[in-house]
Scaffold this motif. Structure first.
Motif: not given
Length: 609
Positions: A452-455, A546-547, A562-565, A575-581
């Motif tokens: 939702p945030r990435i949209i 993506f931080a 700055i989007l926290r994850m 692998a995990v940081f690939t997903v929001p990309m």
């Protein structure tokens, strides 16, 4: 790239052929066509554009027939138009073809000198003319095809019918995949199992230089020497549901959200809390890996980026030298192969032409052995490798790979742990890395909650023409993958750089119109990355960072977000940081109205150079 479906049946085959072509649309194409033997003549319909355009023409004037061939074309010889679309017909012979015939110009010149007239610019029509010529001289369709293929230079998978032999289809393959679907009172040819799952799950995978003849009652395969051979019948694990979109708007979105399950499947029965389980790479795999002194990883596109991540992992944890190279470059240079080097081929389809050719070339260069990391068990790359590790991603229909990448990282993580453990990695560190890898599916699941945030954030990019991606260490390949996804499906020009290279050129491009997307997990390089981001801010660039949730980012960006994850740990963070990309690229493309699953000019399975 291109798709073939053919059938010999006791029912009308045109609807089956059309359904098969629709199942192959993911491969990428620019025109479609089919030909059916109808009352002793060949009836054909072709159209530029999507399968539905050709289907509309067929339904406006349908024709029955129990034998037929069909094709989706990705242009090589000749522009995309109806005249160049397959099937091509010459002298009562109709033919469809995947691949490239390198000596077609010479063959065409010889045929024209003998009076043949061509209606297309393709290499495919040349083959149809050669086969027709042999049949006029008295050969059967099978013998004509068998003799012609020996004259061809290049790669091909073909399916051929003749109006003089109704009820019969002949196929052949070299360098491009072709398989047989075995039915009851009907048999089929196809480029892959997805084209045939609607009619049968019994599959014969043809080998290099095989020629096959099918009728509705019989399948006969002939080897390179022309003698009959037996090829095993396999039961495909594909299901019709696996290649349907379900509740999702696009296949790409579905496949992004399938990643937790696909990664879990890739790890299942291969790793426990105590570490990697024995012999997951095949019989003798552990013994061969224990002898490894270095690795050459060869791949293309997204798989190449996975290999680059593995280089960081293997060199850090296993202390082995790793060279990663795109297959199309590797095969045309004389690479130095130190003693004890393992050749690793990574491919989603297992039929990628450059990767397959590179693996075959590796046999000449004296490697310790070959390892295939792949998603298709019966593919050429897997069959020809000494060791193999399947990624278990399931069907991936969207041209832009998503779950292929993360499952490849899971498989490469297993390889890294095995090599590191064999070379004496500290027990506590090995246990920590094992725990991280086991948690990769759940961490990807959490990352998907950012959608939702990435949209919302994707609206910032829809009117941009360029974007810059930054990463450091193992996140640099992740930035490369993020840039590739954005350019593939949204058509926004995007480039990725190691963040430390920013001041060595790319900084000249940064202004208020150049968004900069950065991958910033917590770790020893974070402070360096923050300095690079300050350089962007100072020049008015808009940042999307993506931080890692634990990372201190020195306040908010003056222009940007700055989007926290949670990256899940240094090992699995790529692998995990690939997903929001992936999500960012997908939603930007949706807002821009592009064809997300079938981006222009691209093909899923690149089976030609």
């Amino acid at each position: 790239m291109c798709g073939i479906v053919a059938a010999a049946a006791q029912r009308d085959v045109a609807p089956l052929l059309i359904a098969g072509l629709k199942a192959l649309e993911y491969r990428g194409y620019d025109s479609a066509g089919l030909a059916v033997l109808n009352g002793g003549e060949i009836r054909r319909v072709r159209a530029k554009g999507k399968v539905r355009e050709m289907e509309g023409l067929y339904r406006a004037d349908p024709f029955p027939g129990g034998t037929g061939i069909a094709h989706t074309r990705w242009a090589t010889h000749g522009v995309p138009n109806t005249a160049n679309a397959h099937p091509h017909v010459q002298g009562g012979v109709a033919l469809v073809h995947n691949g490239i015939i390198e000596n077609y110009a010479t063959l065409r010149g010889e045929l024209e000198a003998r009076g043949h007239v061509f209606t297309s610019e393709t290499d495919t029509e040349v083959m149809a003319a050669l086969i027709s010529e042999r049949m006029v001289s008295g050969k059967s369709l099978l013998d004509a095809v068998s003799s012609v293929v020996h004259e061809l230079e290049g790669a091909y998978a073909i399916a051929v019918v003749s109006d003089s032999e109704p009820g019969r289809v002949v196929g052949a393959r070299r360098g491009a995949p072709l398989l047989v679907g075995v039915g009851i009172g009907e048999n089929f040819l196809g480029s892959d199992a997805q084209a045939l799952i609607q009619v049968t799950n019994k599959i014969i995978y043809l080998e290099e230089h095989d020629v096959v003849e099918i009728t509705r009652d019989q399948v006969q395969v002939y080897g390179h020497d022309g003698k009959p051979v037996e090829r095993a019948v396999h039961e495909s694990e594909l299901s019709k549901d696996a290649v349907e979109r379900g509740e999702y708007r696009h296949y790409m979105q579905k496949e992004i959200f399938e990643q937790p399950r696909a990664v879990a499947d890739t790890l299942e029965a291969r790793i426990s809390p105590n570490g990697v389980l024995p012999n997951i790479f095949g019989v003798g795999g552990d013994e061969l890996l224990a002898k490894v002194k270095g690795l050459h990883i060869i791949a293309c596109g997204t798989s190449y980026h996975a290999g680059l991540v593995a280089k960081y992992w293997i060199e850090e944890y296993a202390r082995l030298p790793v060279n990663v190279e795109v297959a199309s470059e590797y095969r045309y240079r004389e690479a130095v192969v130190p003693d004890g080097t393992l050749f690793v081929a990574i491919s989603q389809s297992g039929e990628t032409a450059d990767t397959l050719a590179a693996m075959r070339e590796s046999r000449r260069r004296g490697y310790l052995g070959t390892l295939a990391i792949c998603n298709v068990p019966e593919s050429s790359v897997v069959r020809e490798a000494d060791l193999k590790l399947m990624t278990r991603a399931g069907p991936e229909i969207g041209v832009a790979s998503t779950k292929a990448f993360t499952t490849q990282l899971a498989a490469l993580g297993l390889l890294t742990l095995q090599l590191a453990h064999q070379r004496g990695l500290d027990g506590a560190r090995y246990a920590d890395l094992t725990a991280q890898l086991l948690h990769m599916p759940s961490m990807i699941e959490k990352a998907l909650e950012l959608e939702p945030r990435i949209i919302e954030l994707s609206e910032r990019l829809i009117h941009r023409q360029h974007a810059l991606f930054l990463g450091r260490g193992a996140q640099h390949p992740v930035a490369m993958e993020g840039a590739l996804k954005l350019k593939e499906i949204s058509y926004i020009h995007a480039e990725a750089y190691a963040a430390g290279e920013l001041k060595h050129g790319p900084l000249a491009l940064v202004d208020e119109d150049m968004p900069v997307i950065a991958v910033a997990p917590n770790g020893p390089l974070l402070d360096k990355l923050k300095s690079n981001l300050q350089e962007v801010r100072a020049r008015g660039g808009e940042l999307l960072v993506f931080a890692d949730g634990e990372a201190s980012m020195d306040g908010n960006a003056s222009r940007g977000v700055i989007l926290r994850m949670d990256g899940g740990g240094d090992f699995i963070a790529p692998a995990v940081f690939t997903v929001p990309m992936q999500l960012l690229a997908y939603h930007v493309a949706v807002l821009r109205g592009t064809d997300v699953d079938q981006p222009r000019n691209l093909a899923k399975s690149v089976t030609v150079e």
